[in-house]
Design an enzyme around this catalytic site. Sequence first.
Site, PDB file in Angstrom:
ATOM      1  CG  ASP B 141       4.167   2.827   3.546  1.00  0.00           C
ATOM      2  OD1 ASP B 141       3.444   2.257   4.381  1.00  0.00           O
ATOM      3  OD2 ASP B 141       3.752   3.728   2.791  1.00  0.00           O
ATOM      4  CE  LYS B 204       4.218   4.870  -0.644  1.00  0.00           C
ATOM      5  NZ  LYS B 204       4.684   5.200   0.710  1.00  0.00           N
ATOM      6  CE  LYS B 240       0.908   5.804   0.781  1.00  0.00           C
ATOM      7  NZ  LYS B 240       1.636   5.750   2.061  1.00  0.00           N
TER       8      LYS B 240
END
Lengths: 316, 304
Positions: B141, B204, B240
Amino acid sequence: MENVLVKKDKQLSSGNGVEKPLQKRLEVLKTYKLYIGGKFPRTESGRYYLAENKKGEKLANMCLGSRKDFREAVVAARNAFGDWGSRSAFNRGQILYRIAEMLEGRKAQFIDEIIKQDNTLEEAKLEVDVAIDRLIYYAGWCDKFQQIYSAVNPVASSHFNFSSPEPTGVVSLIAPQNSSLIGMVSVIAPIIAGGNTCIVLPSFSKPLCAVTFAEVLNSSDLPGGVVNIITGKVKELLPYFSDHMDVNAIAYCEKNEEDKKLIQDKASLNMKRTQFYNTKNWLSDQGQSPYFIMDFQEIKTTWHPIENIGGTKGGY
Amino acid sequence: MPQKMITIPDFSLSPRIDKTGIEERADRITKRSIKKETKVNGLKLVLNMIDLTTLEGKDTEGKVKQMCYKAAHLMDTYPELPTVAAVCVYPSMVAIAKKMVEGTGINVASVATAFPSGQSALKVKLADTRYAVSEGADEVDMVISRGKFLEGEYNFVFDEIAQVKEACGNARLKVILETGELITFDKVRRASDIAMYAGADFIKTSTGKIAPAATLPVTLVMLEAIRDFYYKTGKMIGMKPAGGISKSKLALHYLVMVNEILGEEWMNNHWFRFGASSLANDVLMQLMKEKTGVYQGKDYFAID
């Protein structure tokens, strides 16, 4: 100023000398709502019931609270518990005293509502007076019951061992159904004096004072969520009051044996502290005692090693 | 669908977003009611989509081990529960997490690139990424350089993502836009486009360190960006939302939204994830409520 008004009235009056108002004013009536988390929402269910007195007069449209209202109230009570339970006992006392002050200021409204709900003026006055005094009584006890019910315990090791009461947590409460104000106040006061938070199901047939009392609480520095009031039917809501796993104790102030059985059954799911109150007369002195506070306290015992306290040398 | 040739568009021409329209639509999605078996199935799917996360300065080996155990054993008293999708930790905890989740099918995701601010040199960010991957991270991430993005340096941001993607090797790359710092939906859309064209496998919303974190409207903007990208290129991108999703009901709203905007192909943990720490327990409480009929209290669920 008064003269002008009189003059005007005279001009408006009809010729025959009898003065009539031009049109009847519509009263602005209060909407009786629930009290959850310091706010006054309507029931999520959209259901209402008509509160009537014995003469058949229509008093108000009351919210018929649902299990989801109760669920919301438990969330609010749980959130409020952290703050309320850890406040200083003295501060809780101040706030209970403040509730009494606010109630005193709105005496007339409560007396009026109690009379509407089938009591005489004398009875109503007495009930409100006792309710105010009861709040003062528990305000006083807030920072005193701990000393009385604590103990220093003798132990056979070098420990300082002591026990003291602590609040149980979230309490659900089925208030006395035959009284409008004093029954409910007599049970709420010791519960919150001890640092618990609660969800109250007040009298179904005499519900007016409960909602007005919520307004008193709301203007008394009592944090939102410490007391939550849901009007509704005992039969319908009792199962949820009894089996919710996030409720730590339950108080039931009626005599129905079937209900008691149900409570004992469901409360055992998470070992709720269960109290049945059969006190007939909450107006009498029987209706107040520090033992009512202790009914919703847990005793915590602490073992504190003292062999070498504070780094000092041995004392022999 | 065969992959089409991707040409890089001019990102300053990314579509403008109708804020009121997005908010209205997101709000309408919250009005759907999901009950009984559908709710139970939805909740189980939510559990299976969670990246169980701990990203704190005070994280210890013990904390990470405990969380990994929870990831694999959400509730042993409830049979046939899925596990979560992944655990999400700092690079220094990847090795421990990897060992703990071995054989459970749970992935290990690691934040990297000077998370959460991203204020560091590119070579440090790349080293950070390589370290996480070498420790065993299945997913990375990364954060984008928001400062550069707001200055209009889109090429800088694009190149950075592309290089981190390269450093990831086989690990899937999730690109954190930190929407709370991008201010407007127009910018969120533009950042989404940049990330997807630069090679993101997932986009995300947030690090979880900045408020507001994930919201329904901002997720809707990003889902529409994914949909448009899919129509243009034939390439699926995952989504996400992370931060601030702690209630089951809200999680179900997200599922409704994904199903409506992207369709059923995205309704699994390969393409949709929740970044959350306390959501799992709330979902478990709701599942137990459905099973027993009794409202649950957090005292009876493992601390996450």
